[in-house]
Design a protein around this motif. Structure first.
Motif, PDB file in Angstrom:
ATOM      1  N   VAL A 138       0.844  -1.190   0.000  1.00 24.51           N
ATOM      2  CA  VAL A 138       0.000   0.000   0.000  1.00 24.51           C
ATOM      3  C   VAL A 138       0.881   1.243   0.000  1.00 24.51           C
ATOM      4  N   GLY A 139       0.666   2.121  -0.957  1.00 28.95           N
ATOM      5  CA  GLY A 139       1.537   3.276  -1.141  1.00 28.95           C
ATOM      6  C   GLY A 139       1.205   4.468  -0.273  1.00 28.95           C
ATOM      7  N   LYS A 140       1.188   4.277   1.029  1.00 24.17           N
ATOM      8  CA  LYS A 140       0.974   5.405   1.941  1.00 24.17           C
ATOM      9  C   LYS A 140       1.675   5.129   3.263  1.00 24.17           C
ATOM     10  N   ASN A 141       2.008   6.210   3.948  1.00 24.91           N
ATOM     11  CA  ASN A 141       2.666   6.126   5.260  1.00 24.91           C
ATOM     12  C   ASN A 141       3.998   5.381   5.210  1.00 24.91           C
ATOM     13  N   LYS A 142       4.737   5.551   4.115  1.00 20.59           N
ATOM     14  CA  LYS A 142       6.059   4.934   3.998  1.00 20.59           C
ATOM     15  C   LYS A 142       7.105   6.032   3.814  1.00 20.59           C
ATOM     16  N   SER A 143       8.283   5.819   4.369  1.00 20.10           N
ATOM     17  CA  SER A 143       9.357   6.805   4.247  1.00 20.10           C
ATOM     18  C   SER A 143      10.391   6.377   3.219  1.00 20.10           C
ATOM     19  N   PRO A 145      10.730   4.034  -0.878  1.00 21.13           N
ATOM     20  CA  PRO A 145       9.926   3.678  -2.050  1.00 21.13           C
ATOM     21  C   PRO A 145       9.055   2.439  -1.854  1.00 21.13           C
ATOM     22  N   VAL A 146       7.846   2.509  -2.377  1.00 24.24           N
ATOM     23  CA  VAL A 146       6.895   1.399  -2.288  1.00 24.24           C
ATOM     24  C   VAL A 146       6.279   1.149  -3.657  1.00 24.24           C
ATOM     25  N   ILE A 147       6.169  -0.120  -3.999  1.00 24.54           N
ATOM     26  CA  ILE A 147       5.456  -0.528  -5.214  1.00 24.54           C
ATOM     27  C   ILE A 147       4.017  -0.807  -4.805  1.00 24.54           C
ATOM     28  N   ASP A 148       3.113   0.083  -5.187  1.00 19.89           N
ATOM     29  CA  ASP A 148       1.704  -0.027  -4.803  1.00 19.89           C
ATOM     30  C   ASP A 148       0.982  -0.920  -5.814  1.00 19.89           C
ATOM     31  N   VAL A 149       0.402  -2.040  -5.329  1.00 24.00           N
ATOM     32  CA  VAL A 149      -0.243  -2.987  -6.244  1.00 24.00           C
ATOM     33  C   VAL A 149      -1.758  -2.808  -6.310  1.00 24.00           C
ATOM     34  N   ASN A 150      -2.256  -1.704  -5.744  1.00 21.87           N
ATOM     35  CA  ASN A 150      -3.660  -1.312  -5.927  1.00 21.87           C
ATOM     36  C   ASN A 150      -4.663  -2.390  -5.518  1.00 21.87           C
ATOM     37  N   TYR A 151      -4.636  -2.745  -4.251  1.00 23.10           N
ATOM     38  CA  TYR A 151      -5.566  -3.763  -3.742  1.00 23.10           C
ATOM     39  C   TYR A 151      -7.023  -3.344  -3.921  1.00 23.10           C
ATOM     40  N   GLN A 152      -7.309  -2.075  -3.639  1.00 25.36           N
ATOM     41  CA  GLN A 152      -8.692  -1.621  -3.790  1.00 25.36           C
ATOM     42  C   GLN A 152      -9.162  -1.768  -5.234  1.00 25.36           C
ATOM     43  N   ALA A 153      -8.330  -1.340  -6.170  1.00 26.18           N
ATOM     44  CA  ALA A 153      -8.693  -1.437  -7.584  1.00 26.18           C
ATOM     45  C   ALA A 153      -8.887  -2.887  -8.002  1.00 26.18           C
ATOM     46  N   ALA A 154      -8.050  -3.785  -7.463  1.00 29.50           N
ATOM     47  CA  ALA A 154      -8.165  -5.206  -7.795  1.00 29.50           C
ATOM     48  C   ALA A 154      -9.515  -5.761  -7.358  1.00 29.50           C
ATOM     49  N   MET A 155      -9.936  -5.412  -6.143  1.00 28.56           N
ATOM     50  CA  MET A 155     -11.224  -5.902  -5.643  1.00 28.56           C
ATOM     51  C   MET A 155     -12.391  -5.276  -6.409  1.00 28.56           C
ATOM     52  N   GLU A 185      -7.229  -2.968   2.763  1.00 31.55           N
ATOM     53  CA  GLU A 185      -7.477  -2.360   1.453  1.00 31.55           C
ATOM     54  C   GLU A 185      -8.354  -3.253   0.580  1.00 31.55           C
ATOM     55  N   LYS A 186      -8.160  -4.565   0.660  1.00 30.08           N
ATOM     56  CA  LYS A 186      -8.982  -5.490  -0.132  1.00 30.08           C
ATOM     57  C   LYS A 186     -10.451  -5.392   0.262  1.00 30.08           C
ATOM     58  N   PRO A 302      19.481   7.562  -5.819  1.00 28.03           N
ATOM     59  CA  PRO A 302      18.346   7.670  -4.897  1.00 28.03           C
ATOM     60  C   PRO A 302      17.367   8.796  -5.211  1.00 28.03           C
ATOM     61  N   GLN A 303      17.841   9.878  -5.780  1.00 35.34           N
ATOM     62  CA  GLN A 303      16.957  11.001  -6.062  1.00 35.34           C
ATOM     63  C   GLN A 303      16.070  10.769  -7.283  1.00 35.34           C
ATOM     64  N   SER A 304      16.365   9.726  -8.067  1.00 31.02           N
ATOM     65  CA  SER A 304      15.618   9.494  -9.305  1.00 31.02           C
ATOM     66  C   SER A 304      14.414   8.567  -9.112  1.00 31.02           C
ATOM     67  N   VAL A 305      14.250   8.026  -7.921  1.00 34.71           N
ATOM     68  CA  VAL A 305      13.187   7.049  -7.676  1.00 34.71           C
ATOM     69  C   VAL A 305      12.021   7.701  -6.934  1.00 34.71           C
ATOM     70  N   PRO A 306      10.802   7.639  -7.497  1.00 35.18           N
ATOM     71  CA  PRO A 306       9.636   8.215  -6.804  1.00 35.18           C
ATOM     72  C   PRO A 306       9.281   7.403  -5.556  1.00 35.18           C
ATOM     73  N   LEU A 307       8.629   8.045  -4.608  1.00 33.87           N
ATOM     74  CA  LEU A 307       8.287   7.370  -3.363  1.00 33.87           C
ATOM     75  C   LEU A 307       7.236   6.284  -3.589  1.00 33.87           C
ATOM     76  N   VAL A 308       6.323   6.516  -4.530  1.00 33.23           N
ATOM     77  CA  VAL A 308       5.262   5.543  -4.818  1.00 33.23           C
ATOM     78  C   VAL A 308       5.190   5.274  -6.313  1.00 33.23           C
ATOM     79  N   GLN A 309       5.184   4.007  -6.671  1.00 31.32           N
ATOM     80  CA  GLN A 309       4.950   3.585  -8.052  1.00 31.32           C
ATOM     81  C   GLN A 309       3.748   2.648  -8.050  1.00 31.32           C
TER      82      GLN A 309
END
Length: 331
Positions: A138-143, A145-155, A185-186, A302-309
């Protein structure tokens, strides 16, 4: 006796620097020379000295992976795919199933270049900030990078898919009591889609109170004996689905003739279940590739990577879903 790069250079008849470049998969070395060096290294039993390598290149070419549990199949499948992607990237992997804190301390001693972290509901450790780290979920509350797999969208996709097949009574079977944000999230995604379609009813959410086969089995038995009788069921994971299908078959329900089943976890193993299950989610190979590519880039730039993908979930159709008119469970 320890085999060194100088030994390889002497036997292969090339320079020390050429061997070093070949072992690091440098494009500056001709393919035939590289293959010759790799063959010599294998025949002589060469093992890289990561500590020495780090002194020269400032990289150990080792990635640490923290996963507190390997009991469930979907996580194990993802770990295997991650290992394959790491190997393709000319890195090695150290796997730890200990707590985040103890794993990080161990990885520091091994001087790994970065960490792939799976918290499984465990609170985030600020210690991870001392090493380049990437997680998924889940792409929130992380300090980091996180790969967000969109659990809500999947459901939501799962509910809409079944709705298009004519289903109006759809149940969700998953762990509703956990603090794991992935599972939360699911259930949120399921409820949002059902409410939007105006088909949400009391009793359509079934709590497994766990993640295992038996949890899915017992939850399905409760569902079968409840007032809410669905024509389709969405399961929260592979392992829960295995128990769910066993319970349905034990009670003489035919899938998909009597009831359709759609499961989260888009892994190839879904095709090998008692009944090949239609599944939803980001394909496990895509998650693994995104995580490894993000971390290796983050290590160097490190500066080239977004926090959430964010990745897009997809539905893989198999034989467990059918149009509602073919379902008999509610008749």
């Amino acid at each position: 006796m320890t085999i060194t790069i100088k030994d390889l250079a002497r036997v292969a008849g090339v320079s020390y620097s050429t061997v070093s470049k070949a072992l690091n998969d440098s494009p500056l070395v001709k393919p035939e020379t590289k293959n010759k060096i790799l063959k010599v290294a294998e025949e002589m039993g060469y093992e890289p000295n990561f500590a020495a390598q780090r002194l020269v290149s400032k990289e150990s070419k080792v990635i640490g992976l923290i996963w507190p549990t390997l009991e469930r199949l979907a996580p194990s499948s993802l770990v295997s795919n991650i290992n394959e992607e790491i190997t393709k990237s000319s890195y090695s992997m150290i796997l730890s199933v200990n707590s985040i804190q103890s794993s990080i301390e161990m990885f520091k001693r091994f001087q790994v270049d970065g960490v792939i972290l799976f918290s499984e509901g465990e609170s985030e450790s600020t210690e991870t900030l001392s090493l380049p780290s990437v997680t998924y979920g889940v792409g929130k509350n992380k300090s980091y990078p996180v790969i967000d797999v969109n659990y809500q969208a999947a459901m939501e996709d799962a509910v809409n898919y079944l709705h298009q097949l004519g289903h109006r009574k759809i149940a969700f079977v998953g762990n509703l009591t956990t603090t794991d944000e992935r599972q939360i999230e699911k259930s949120i995604g399921f409820q949002k889609a059902m409410t939007k379609l105006e088909i949400f009813e009391d009793g359509c959410l079934i709590d497994t109170e766990g993640f295992g086969w038996y949890d899915g089995y017992m939850a399905t038995i409760r569902l079968i004996n409840s007032p809410y009788q669905p024509t389709a069921i969405i399961s929260a994971s592979y392992d829960i689905s295995a128990g769910l299908v066993r319970a349905l078959r034990q009670e003489n329900f035919n899938v998909p003739k009597d009831v359709s089943v759609l499961s989260y976890d888009n892994i190839p193993q879904m095709a090998n279940m008692e009944i090949p299950l239609t599944s939803v989610g980001v394909p496990v190979e895509e998650i693994a590739q995104a995580m490894v590519q993000t971390l290796t880039k983050f290590i160097k730039y490190p500066q080239s990577v977004p926090l959430v993908q964010s990745l897009k979930p997809v539905i893989t159709e198999r034989s467990s879903c059918a149009p509602a008119e073919k379902n008999l469970i509610s008749e």
